[in-house]
Write a protein that holds these residues in place. Structure first.
Motif, PDB file in Angstrom:
ATOM      1  N   ASN A  33       0.925  -1.240  -0.145  1.00  0.00           N
ATOM      2  CA  ASN A  33       0.145  -0.102  -0.097  1.00  0.00           C
ATOM      3  C   ASN A  33       0.854   1.313  -0.019  1.00  0.00           C
ATOM      4  O   ASN A  33       1.723   1.498   0.834  1.00  0.00           O
ATOM      5  CB  ASN A  33      -0.839   0.120   1.230  1.00  0.00           C
ATOM      6  N   PRO A  89      -7.248   0.541   1.694  1.00  0.00           N
ATOM      7  CA  PRO A  89      -6.088   0.887   1.761  1.00  0.00           C
ATOM      8  C   PRO A  89      -5.997   2.637   1.754  1.00  0.00           C
ATOM      9  O   PRO A  89      -4.887   3.207   2.220  1.00  0.00           O
ATOM     10  CB  PRO A  89      -5.546   0.568   0.454  1.00  0.00           C
ATOM     11  N   ALA A 114       0.437   4.139   0.528  1.00  0.00           N
ATOM     12  CA  ALA A 114       0.164   5.147   1.644  1.00  0.00           C
ATOM     13  C   ALA A 114       1.050   4.587   2.911  1.00  0.00           C
ATOM     14  O   ALA A 114       1.242   5.791   3.750  1.00  0.00           O
ATOM     15  CB  ALA A 114      -1.331   5.357   1.791  1.00  0.00           C
ATOM     16  N   ILE A 115       1.083   3.614   2.991  1.00  0.00           N
ATOM     17  CA  ILE A 115       1.906   3.038   4.051  1.00  0.00           C
ATOM     18  C   ILE A 115       3.337   2.832   3.774  1.00  0.00           C
ATOM     19  O   ILE A 115       4.134   3.305   4.912  1.00  0.00           O
ATOM     20  CB  ILE A 115       1.292   1.709   4.477  1.00  0.00           C
ATOM     21  N   GLY A 123       4.917  -6.404   1.087  1.00  0.00           N
ATOM     22  CA  GLY A 123       3.677  -6.057   0.338  1.00  0.00           C
ATOM     23  C   GLY A 123       2.607  -5.665   1.073  1.00  0.00           C
ATOM     24  O   GLY A 123       2.907  -5.467   2.430  1.00  0.00           O
ATOM     25  N   LEU A 179      -5.343   4.760   8.125  1.00  0.00           N
ATOM     26  CA  LEU A 179      -3.935   5.234   7.748  1.00  0.00           C
ATOM     27  C   LEU A 179      -3.365   5.842   9.193  1.00  0.00           C
ATOM     28  O   LEU A 179      -2.283   5.774   9.700  1.00  0.00           O
ATOM     29  CB  LEU A 179      -3.849   6.362   6.570  1.00  0.00           C
ATOM     30  N   VAL A 194      -2.469   3.227  11.712  1.00  0.00           N
ATOM     31  CA  VAL A 194      -1.142   2.498  11.415  1.00  0.00           C
ATOM     32  C   VAL A 194      -0.191   3.567  11.833  1.00  0.00           C
ATOM     33  O   VAL A 194       0.848   3.063  12.679  1.00  0.00           O
ATOM     34  CB  VAL A 194      -0.950   2.444  10.026  1.00  0.00           C
TER      35      VAL A 194
END
Lengths: 569, 186
Positions: free
Chosen positions: A309, B85, A311-312, A322, B91, B94
């Motif tokens: 991803n 996602p 954004a991560i 992954g 986000l 995370v």
């Protein structure tokens, strides 16, 4: 080659190596030739027919086939509703799970009846062991058998002889369940049980963890059910998270077994057709088209999941695993993406990772797999969907070269074309209407609380739910709060229409064609066992199935893709 | 329709006996010879019985921590986060997990943290972490337990499970087994 990619290669090669002999075996079963399992199954089959009062040699025309099919399906529906609503007081309920309310029982009964296995409940709390075994596992056998029996009727109709008698429905049905689904499930269930999938009638166990927390562990008669769930492109899991659950799918080996089973019979049915009609080249053309479509979906999905991803990654983490949200470490990103595509092209619908958390490209490939619904497809019904596209391709190519369209020595005329077009257009109609209506309700009432994610992804959740229902797939973007009367009833209706019309249509076409005059092949015949015809079928599928959905895909996964990847760079 | 109804009911009954009854009982009988007698694999340590395949929540500094879970590792149920996602709330979550991890593991740089440590698994019961996820926790555990870091690294390496038959699929570490070995060091 890294070990994750190597794992995918192994899975695919193993599936192909097993599907080739299985195809030969299936052809023998349907043409009533001798097989090495005869001594075991002939007496059991006799018992089945004697106790049911059925004469398996009485031949039926296509209408009788459909009446028999629909009648027995109706009996199963009533039976399933009764079990699900009364499971609270029925036996084998050690955890004391309550009976289902009517709308959920309707959705669940329909969903398993049509081999979809959409689940608006969670197995651990939603079903008793009685329901799991007597209702769900039973339907997973017999509905898969129903689809295969319908395909067998169409196979029979494609032979050279001119007739309206196309074998006996009950004979095809019992043979499919007993001689094809049962032996495969039996072996798979044992493999699973010895790798740690539970097979017990004891209730939840208490466990104190090393950190000192008290938790419970759900168990149950899972191995027998998980095996047929994978074999019959059913997909409805024993536990809530399906084959992502470490008891339902304990290690990479069981993942290999379960994932091979997803594709095994759908692939073998194509080879079976080649043996059955003695037209192996035609079977390879179909296989080639399906394979091409499958790879077109697989490669972007695997690549996207293994890249992670963005954004991560942007936060500065190590990127090498992954996209791991919603995935299990024992499978990894590659095997999760592979499963995601195999399960959606085949209308299986089991999952080993949470599809909602896949990257937008992988999600789009899963959606496309269900939208086309004919690259291998469900057991039996996958070929029926493909048959419609063959008919369309024959007609269009016939017009293009200025000849009367013929398929297998029969003229295709207006009546068959009308049926084929109706079936082909039903799929986008159901998906897009359902999604549009739901999107309208969300827009009118933003507080409705259906969506688990905001923005484009929220739209994808609704699109996925109807696509999954119409493709009789059963997987979901599970952020959606789908156990509400609207979702239970609207998807229930989609499920019924999307199961029976695509069975009725092809059987009717095949039945009508079989009773027409047989025209032997001559210089003017359009050859259907060539690469050119394969390209033609692929083009029809792409134009009709894929492009019809392009606007909807643009609003969902594609918009999410551009917002996610655009903002990073 | 009528002439098909009675055979349909009778065939349903026979199929039920066979595919729900006999098949299930046969597998149940055979599974008695499987590890745990069909209860799933069990692991006994210090008088406690654990389910090998049901992951446990390890959150203390002196244990190798397991992955985040949407169901707090309570295997009464199961579930993933199902977050998309691009979901901003997700986000942010995370990011906060990364910050918490860095606070507990001073000296670790962002680029050493593998994704599995800050993302929730599909089942919420994942019994494994990646080898990198174990290695990045070594310094913290060595300090908390006062053990030599190289010794811990060897322990992690010894508990790294190879791909299937050495060739297929990812390497991984069974968190429970590694932590049991950790407790046995003294």
């Amino acid at each position: 080659m890294n070990t994750e990619i190597r794992g995918l290669a192994l899975m695919f090669v193993a599936t192909l190596v097993l599907a080739l002999p299985l195809g030969k075996y299936i052809a023998k079963v349907y043409s009533c030739k001798k097989t090495w399992l005869d001594p075991l199954f002939i007496p059991i089959e006799r018992l089945f027919f004697r106790l049911s009062g059925i004469d398996p040699t009485r031949k039926m025309n296509w209408k009788e086939h459909l009446v028999a099919l629909l009648t027995i399906n109706f009996v199963w529906f009533l039976f399933a509703m009764a079990v699900l609503m009364n499971q609270g007081w029925l036996p084998l309920n050690p955890d004391g799970n309550p009976g289902m309310p009517a709308d959920l029982a309707f959705n669940t009964a329909i969903s398993f009846l049509v081999n979809c296995n959409l689940q608006h409940y969670s197995g651990e709390t939603g079903l008793s062991y009685f329901s799991q075994t007597v209702c769900i596992q039973f339907l997973q056998f017999v509905t898969a058998g129903t689809g295969m029996a319908a395909a067998a009727v169409v196979y029979n109709a494609m032979r050279i002889h001119v007739t309206d008698k196309l074998g006996n429905f009950y004979n095809y049905f019992v043979k499919s369940c007993l001689r094809i689904l049962l032996p495969i499930s039996f072996v798979a269930a044992i493999l699973l049980a010895f790798n740690g999938t539970p097979m017990t009638f004891e209730g939840k166990a208490n466990m104190v963890t090393m950190e000192g927390d008290t938790v419970q562990v759900s168990r149950g008669p899972a191995a027998s059910m998980v095996a047929i769930k994978q074999t019959g492109t059913n997909g409805g899991g024993f536990f809530g998270v399906n084959s992502a659950h470490p008891l339902e799918n304990p290690n990479y080996f069981t993942n290999l077994v379960e994932n091979i089973l997803i594709l095994l019979i759908p692939m073998a049915m194509i080879f079976a057709l080649g043996h059955y009609l003695h037209r192996k080249k035609f079977a390879w053309v179909i296989f080639g088209v399906m394979m091409t479509g499958f790879l077109f979906l697989l490669i972007p999905a695997v690549h996207s999941e293994m890249s992670g991803n963005p954004a991560i990654s942007e936060m500065g983490l190590a990127p090498n695993l992954g996209n791991m949200e919603g995935k299990e470490v024992r499978f990894g990103a590659a095997a999760s993406a592979y499963w995601g595509v195999t399960t959606t092209v085949t209308s299986n619908g089991s999952v080993n990772s949470m599809h909602s958390s896949h990257t937008p490209i992988s999600g789009a490939m899963q959606l496309l797999g269900m939208m086309t619904n004919s690259f291998f497809g469900g057991v039996g019904v996958g070929f029926l969907n493909f048959y419609i596209f063959i008919i369309l391709a024959v007609f269009i190519s016939g017009l293009m070269v200025g000849r009367t369209p013929e398929f297998m020595g029969r003229k295709i005329e207006a009546r068959e074309m009308k049926i084929a077009m109706l079936v082909a257009l039903l799929h986008p109609f159901l998906i897009l209407t359902g999604t549009a209506l739901s999107a309208y309700f969300v827009n009118q009432n933003p507080e409705i609380g259906w969506l688990g994610n905001p923005g484009f992804h929220g739209f994808s959740e609704m699109l996925y739910e109807y696509t999954s229902s119409a493709a009789n797939n059963g997987s979901g973007f599970e952020g959606l709060a789908d156990n509400t009367p609207w979702w239970n009833i609207s998807t229930g209706i989609v499920l019924i229409l999307a199961r029976y019309l695509p069975i009725i249509g092809p059987v009717a076409i095949a039945g009508i064609l079989a009773s027409k005059k047989y025209i032997p092949e001559n210089a003017g015949t359009l050859k259907t066992d060539t690469g050119t015809f394969g390209v033609m079928v692929f083009a029809v599928i792409f134009i009709l199935a894929a492009l019809a959905f392009f606007p909807a895909l643009t609003l969902g996964p594609l918009a999410e893709y551009f917002s996610l990847y655009g903002s990073v760079n | 329709m009528k002439s098909h109804l009675l055979p349909a009911i009778r065939l349903t009954f026979v199929s039920l006996v066979f595919f729900s009854g006999i098949y299930t009982l046969a597998i149940w009988g055979i599974a008695w010879f499987a590890p745990g007698h069909g209860n799933g694999k069990l692991l006994e340590y210090n008088g406690s019985i654990y389910y090998t395949n049901a992951g446990q929540n390890f959150y203390s500094d002196h244990y190798f921590n397991s992955r985040p879970s949407a169901v707090s590792y309570n295997a009464a149920g199961s579930g993933g986060s199902n977050k998309g996602p691009s979901n901003p709330e997700y986000l942010a979550l995370v990011q906060s997990r990364i910050d918490t991890f860095l606070a507990h593991n001073p000296g670790v740089s962002m680029s050493e943290i593998p994704a599995d440590l800050v993302t929730a698994s599909g089942s919420g019961l994942d019994p494994h972490i990646s080898p990198a996820a174990a290695m990045v926790q070594v310094a913290r555990i060595a300090k908390a337990r006062n053990i030599d870091e190289t010794h811990l690294r060897e322990l992690v390496a010894a508990h790294t499970e190879k791909p299937l038959w050495g060739f297929f699929g990812p390497k991984r570490i069974h968190v429970l087994k590694l932590n049991i070995a950790l407790d046995q060091i003294k």
